[in-house]
Scaffold this active site. Structure first.
Site, PDB file in Angstrom:
ATOM      1  N   CYS A  54     -15.129  -6.645  -2.135  1.00 64.30           N
ATOM      2  CA  CYS A  54     -15.452  -5.752  -1.333  1.00 64.30           C
ATOM      3  C   CYS A  54     -15.919  -6.263   0.201  1.00 64.30           C
ATOM      4  O   CYS A  54     -16.731  -7.130   0.118  1.00 64.30           O
ATOM      5  CB  CYS A  54     -16.681  -4.910  -1.877  1.00 64.30           C
ATOM      6  SG  CYS A  54     -17.324  -3.648  -0.498  1.00 64.30           S
TER       7      CYS A  54
ATOM      8  N   ASN B  73     -11.833  -7.180  -8.713  1.00 65.35           N
ATOM      9  CA  ASN B  73     -11.963  -6.425 -10.157  1.00 65.35           C
ATOM     10  C   ASN B  73     -11.337  -7.118 -11.136  1.00 65.35           C
ATOM     11  O   ASN B  73     -10.376  -7.951 -10.964  1.00 65.35           O
ATOM     12  CB  ASN B  73     -11.298  -4.939  -9.749  1.00 65.35           C
ATOM     13  CG  ASN B  73     -11.868  -3.650 -10.164  1.00 65.35           C
ATOM     14  OD1 ASN B  73     -11.952  -3.278 -11.430  1.00 65.35           O
ATOM     15  ND2 ASN B  73     -12.774  -3.433  -9.256  1.00 65.35           N
TER      16      ASN B  73
ATOM     17  N   HIS C  40     -16.113   0.407 -13.552  1.00 64.58           N
ATOM     18  CA  HIS C  40     -15.050  -0.284 -12.337  1.00 64.58           C
ATOM     19  C   HIS C  40     -16.120  -1.716 -12.346  1.00 64.58           C
ATOM     20  O   HIS C  40     -17.226  -1.597 -11.871  1.00 64.58           O
ATOM     21  CB  HIS C  40     -15.447   0.521 -11.097  1.00 64.58           C
ATOM     22  CG  HIS C  40     -14.569  -0.158  -9.905  1.00 64.58           C
ATOM     23  ND1 HIS C  40     -13.496   0.319  -9.278  1.00 64.58           N
ATOM     24  CD2 HIS C  40     -15.290  -1.107  -9.277  1.00 64.58           C
ATOM     25  CE1 HIS C  40     -13.370  -0.300  -8.030  1.00 64.58           C
ATOM     26  NE2 HIS C  40     -14.190  -1.383  -8.168  1.00 64.58           N
TER      27      HIS C  40
ATOM     28  N   ARG D 291      -5.497  -1.005  -3.460  1.00 57.65           N
ATOM     29  CA  ARG D 291      -6.538  -0.470  -2.425  1.00 57.65           C
ATOM     30  C   ARG D 291      -7.895  -1.668  -2.657  1.00 57.65           C
ATOM     31  O   ARG D 291      -7.994  -2.477  -1.361  1.00 57.65           O
ATOM     32  CB  ARG D 291      -7.059   0.883  -2.875  1.00 57.65           C
ATOM     33  CG  ARG D 291      -8.068   1.458  -1.870  1.00 57.65           C
ATOM     34  CD  ARG D 291      -9.314   0.945  -1.921  1.00 57.65           C
ATOM     35  NE  ARG D 291     -10.064   0.994  -3.148  1.00 57.65           N
ATOM     36  CZ  ARG D 291     -11.201   0.659  -3.619  1.00 57.65           C
ATOM     37  NH1 ARG D 291     -12.061   0.034  -2.683  1.00 57.65           N
ATOM     38  NH2 ARG D 291     -11.729   0.795  -4.707  1.00 57.65           N
ATOM     39  N   ASP D 292      -8.536  -1.795  -3.578  1.00 56.62           N
ATOM     40  CA  ASP D 292      -9.473  -2.535  -3.801  1.00 56.62           C
ATOM     41  C   ASP D 292      -8.997  -4.066  -3.515  1.00 56.62           C
ATOM     42  O   ASP D 292      -9.799  -5.082  -3.239  1.00 56.62           O
ATOM     43  CB  ASP D 292     -10.291  -2.343  -5.233  1.00 56.62           C
ATOM     44  CG  ASP D 292     -11.545  -3.075  -5.209  1.00 56.62           C
ATOM     45  OD1 ASP D 292     -12.341  -3.843  -4.315  1.00 56.62           O
ATOM     46  OD2 ASP D 292     -12.404  -2.447  -6.122  1.00 56.62           O
TER      47      ASP D 292
ATOM     48  N   HIS E 297     -16.249  -5.367 -11.166  1.00 52.88           N
ATOM     49  CA  HIS E 297     -15.754  -6.837 -10.433  1.00 52.88           C
ATOM     50  C   HIS E 297     -16.213  -8.106 -11.461  1.00 52.88           C
ATOM     51  O   HIS E 297     -17.047  -7.949 -12.321  1.00 52.88           O
ATOM     52  CB  HIS E 297     -16.423  -7.017  -9.143  1.00 52.88           C
ATOM     53  CG  HIS E 297     -15.641  -5.847  -8.230  1.00 52.88           C
ATOM     54  ND1 HIS E 297     -14.846  -6.424  -7.283  1.00 52.88           N
ATOM     55  CD2 HIS E 297     -15.808  -4.564  -8.060  1.00 52.88           C
ATOM     56  CE1 HIS E 297     -14.436  -5.269  -6.674  1.00 52.88           C
ATOM     57  NE2 HIS E 297     -14.972  -4.190  -6.883  1.00 52.88           N
TER      58      HIS E 297
END
Ligand code: HMG
Ligand code: MG
Length: 313
Positions: free
Chosen positions: A242, A251, A209, A17-18, A211
């Protein structure tokens, strides 16, 4: 607060996803399915598979229902998706998704850029989503973005982070993940933030979380461990970013986090070598360099045993 390190960590794999949401090139459903299956085989117990967001906003996530239909779901593994509103939740339910995550921001500007509404409006949108999720016995995770800095506003007050995290929990989220969206935070700031937010919220309900834009993600995770946090997000091969935080890198790489945790003797149940193989495969497919330092070292000439080591005394 100084706590002893946790003995176990739950890794939330956000690569599909990310990691993939920011890729401009088309990626087939079959390739996404293969990535998720590889990560399942590596022993990850929580995988964020996709998003039920507007395809106009994030085109790469448009095929998430097909990805859910194609993956091999191993019992005991959570396959989750992002949902920004009731429409997203209904689409997730229709795709058979069992867990979703809602995402709010600690900065007004980022909230507007990312989900086109104020923080208060976003929380109001989550209310019917939470009710619907509850009716279906679905667990909901919450994110707070920009907890250590905003790409538009700069510094973000910890009080604001704590207040939104508290609100998400009171709405029914079982856990809130504090996200350094642009990867600017340092270990000292991370400890202070978890210490501050952890005054009113149990550390068992908090996750991190990070990055890795400024290369601080691993030290921030270590700072989180020292604060008693035991759930961290990571992305295979350090994929991602993002779409609404220009310049932010992916990430922290799952491989690098595993190497850190294995070195500390902290159990995850995840096989580092298999994650490295999954990362190599997707990077070859995307024709991009592997963002994991551990993966690069392991396939290069400085490979060392990746087996978990004894916990240091
Ligand atoms: P909007 O344009 O304000 O929404 O977008 P709207 O309610 O006015 O609807 C506009 C159109 O979108 C309508 O379609 C809706 O049906 C449709 P039209 O009539 O024009 O054809 N729509 C949807 N379609 C599919 N799924 C939905 C949905 N909702 C409305 N759920 C919206 C508001 C929230 C939808 C939009 O801004 C959006 O999708 N944003 C997504 C942003 C995103 O995915 N960002 C990346 C993930 S967050 C992240 O990466 C941060 C994180 O990793 C933590 C961190 O690092 O900080 C989690
Ligand atoms: Mg993120």
């Amino acid at each position: 607060m100084n706590q002893s390190l946790p003995t176990q960590v739950r890794l939330v794999e956000v690569g599909p996803r990310d990691g993939l949401q920011n890729e401009k090139q088309p990626i087939s459903v079959a390739d996404k399915v293969r990535l998720v299956d590889d990560l399942t085989d590596a022993g990850l117990r929580y995988i964020e598979v996709g998003s039920f967001v507007s395809p106009k906003w994030v085109p790469q996530m448009a095929g998430s229902a097909e990805v859910f239909a194609g993956i091999r779901q191993r019992p005991g593994v959570i396959y989750a998706a992002l949902a920004p509103n009731l429409k997203g939740l209904d689409a997730a339910l229709a795709a058979g998704v069992k867990e979703v995550a809602v995402f709010a921001a600690a900065s007004e500007s980022f909230s507007q850029k990312n989900i086109n509404c104020s923080i208060a409006e976003s929380l109001a949108r989550f209310a019917p989503l939470m009710q619907q999720a509850q009716r279906h016995g679905m667990r909901v995770r919450g994110y707070v973005s920009c907890v250590l800095g905003c790409p538009y506003e700069g510094a973000v007050p910890p009080e604001q982070v704590a207040s939104i995290a508290t609100e998400l929990l009171s709405m029914g989220c079982y856990e809130v993940c504090l996200a350094d969206t642009i990867g600017v935070g340092t270990a000292g700031e991370t400890r202070s933030l978890f210490d501050f937010v952890g005054r009113d919220i149990s550390r068992q309900q908090l996750a991190g979380h990070f990055h890795d834009t400024y290369g601080q993600a691993l030290t921030n995770i270590y700072a989180g461990l020292l604060e008693g946090i035991s759930v961290f997000d990571s992305s295979v091969a350090g994929l991602g970013g993002c779409p609404y935080a220009a310049g932010a890198t992916g990430n922290v790489a799952t491989e690098d986090v595993l190497y850190l945790l294995n070195g500390l003797g902290i159990h995850t149940g995840v096989d580092l070598d298999q994650v490295i193989a999954a990362g190599q495969r997707i990077c070859t497919l995307l024709d991009k360099p592997n963002g994991s330092r551990v993966a690069r070292a392991s396939v290069g000439s400085v490979a060392v045993s990746s087996r978990p080591r004894r916990r240091p005394v």
